[in-house]
Every structure is written in C-alpha cells, then in structure tokens.
Design an enzyme around this catalytic site. Sequence first.
Site, PDB file in Angstrom:
ATOM      1  N   ASP A 181      19.025  45.512   8.769  1.00 36.06           N
ATOM      2  CA  ASP A 181      18.163  44.362   8.803  1.00 36.06           C
ATOM      3  C   ASP A 181      18.953  43.686   7.736  1.00 36.06           C
ATOM      4  O   ASP A 181      19.291  44.009   6.686  1.00 36.06           O
ATOM      5  CB  ASP A 181      16.892  44.561   8.833  1.00 36.06           C
ATOM      6  CG  ASP A 181      15.935  43.310   9.204  1.00 36.06           C
ATOM      7  OD1 ASP A 181      16.668  42.559   9.921  1.00 36.06           O
ATOM      8  OD2 ASP A 181      14.737  43.269   9.043  1.00 36.06           O
ATOM      9  N   LEU A 226      29.563  64.449  14.665  1.00 32.02           N
ATOM     10  CA  LEU A 226      28.326  63.606  14.530  1.00 32.02           C
ATOM     11  C   LEU A 226      27.952  63.002  16.011  1.00 32.02           C
ATOM     12  O   LEU A 226      28.998  62.533  16.729  1.00 32.02           O
ATOM     13  CB  LEU A 226      28.452  62.593  13.613  1.00 32.02           C
ATOM     14  CG  LEU A 226      27.527  61.638  13.248  1.00 32.02           C
ATOM     15  CD1 LEU A 226      26.292  61.869  12.542  1.00 32.02           C
ATOM     16  CD2 LEU A 226      28.052  60.250  12.682  1.00 32.02           C
ATOM     17  N   HIS A 268      26.681  39.247  11.160  1.00 33.54           N
ATOM     18  CA  HIS A 268      26.718  40.318  12.165  1.00 33.54           C
ATOM     19  C   HIS A 268      28.103  40.889  12.133  1.00 33.54           C
ATOM     20  O   HIS A 268      28.189  42.117  12.148  1.00 33.54           O
ATOM     21  CB  HIS A 268      26.367  39.618  13.741  1.00 33.54           C
ATOM     22  CG  HIS A 268      25.213  39.406  13.793  1.00 33.54           C
ATOM     23  ND1 HIS A 268      23.851  39.820  13.365  1.00 33.54           N
ATOM     24  CD2 HIS A 268      24.572  38.043  14.391  1.00 33.54           C
ATOM     25  CE1 HIS A 268      22.811  39.302  13.461  1.00 33.54           C
ATOM     26  NE2 HIS A 268      22.976  38.281  14.210  1.00 33.54           N
TER      27      HIS A 268
END
Length: 231
Positions: free
Chosen positions: A16, A128, A33
Amino acid sequence: MSKHETPLKHLAIIMDGNGRWANARGLKRTKGHEKGAEVIREITTYCAAHPTIESATFYAFSTENWKRPKMEVEFLMKMLDKHLKNELSTYQENGIRFLAIGDLDAFSKPLRERIRKTEELTKENSKLTQILALNYGGRAEITMAVNKLLAEGKREVTQHDISGALQTPYRDIDLLIRTSGEQRLSNFLLWQLSYSELAFTETLWPDFTTQELEEIIYDYQHRTRRFGGVK
Ligand code: IPE
Ligand code: IPE
Ligand code: MG
C-alpha cells in the site's frame, strides 16, 4: 536460522502507498504503481533465495479497487499484463512459480490468457511460489469455497473442508506485512490470516526494501507463537 527461531514459510504483503508516494513527488498515481511493480520483483527475488520462505502472496488488486477512476483501473490492468510478460525471465531464472488468486472472470480474455500462460510456464519452479491476489477479496474467496463444496454435494462443511476448497489450499499465512502506515486488512486473506503475525510499517510500498524486509523477518523470527497454548 537457529533452532530457536520461528520459521517463516508463508509471507503475505499488502502493498500500500503507491499513490501517496507519487503525490508526494508531484507525480501521477500511476508512476507510484510503476515503481511499486519494480519493488515486487526485488522482494520476490529475495524471497526465492530465502532458506525457509516457500510462498509469498502479494495483494495487487482488491475486489474493492474497481471503485477507483476508470483510468487508474485500466492502467493497472495494462501494467499487470506488461509485468507478467517482463517477469517471465525473473520467474524462470530464480525458480519462481507464479499463481494468481481472485476472480479472474472480470478481466479481459488476453489478460486471463497471460495469467494462465504464466502459471503454466512456471509450474515446475520450486524455490518459491509467488501468488498475486488479483480482483481478490477474502469474503469472496470464502464464499466461493463454500459454494464449491455445496456443488460437490456437501450438506455440512468442516473447517478442514473450507481450507481445502480455497484457491490456495491449506496455505495459512505466518507473517503479514502492510506498508504505508494503514493498520487494516482491507478484505485480504481473511481465513488464512486467522493466526498470522502482523507487521505494519510506515514505509510506502515504492520505498520498501529487502533490508527492511530482513528487519521485519528478524523480528518475526524472535516472536513466540502460542496458537492459544502455553510456551
Ligand atoms: C496500493 O497503493 C496499490 C493498489 C491498491 C493497486 P495505493 O494505490 O492504494 O496507494 P495509496 O494508498 O493511495 O497511497
Ligand atoms: C488494499 O489497499 C488493496 C491492495 C493493496 C491491492 P487499498 O489502498 O485498496 O485499501 P484501503 O482502501 O486503504 O482499505
Ligand atoms: Mg491504498
């Protein structure tokens, strides 16, 4: 890791603060972004090299984010497509499997195909699992799981059934990090977070670094997780 440390397997992050990061620099929110997407790569690569982390789930677009201006939503969709295309080499070089959770039906066909193709091409990678939460909502996911069980003919469900019917079955989160100073879940992984350790930082997501992640993980490793018991 010493045997006294609490192992970290499943990490989740609410990324955020992209908009505030850009506003503070007199830039458009979209620039925040873009910078944020670079940070996802750094953090994911770090997690892939980490000895105990098996999966990292990133909140990229919530079921509530459709409320944003059309231009911002369109930008995020385009950026996601570009990101997945560019990141394929990162996934392959670092042994990262990509998975998406959320209701993808709301996305355009080419974007859905990009997502499915990236999942398919990376499915053998085992260092991962990077999970991107896209058009994701915790309540929607639980509701979907229950409907799936009903469709299978179940008349009564157990917690185990629900855990198994979620989009990423049985993946309870060990540690949740939220950047930007907000201290709320914003409908993220409501089921999987029930016993997670929580870490909040004031740092805005575009400024988040692997160094700060290391500090948070160190703190987590020295916490005592009791799960209601006595230790
Ligand atoms: C997080 O940053 C990214 C998304 C929700 C897509 P924000 O865009 O929420 O940034 P702030 O919270 O407005 O600063
Ligand atoms: C949560 O951030 C969603 C994502 C990070 C994708 P928001 O910025 O949308 O959440 P609120 O509005 O502050 O709760
Ligand atoms: Mg926000």
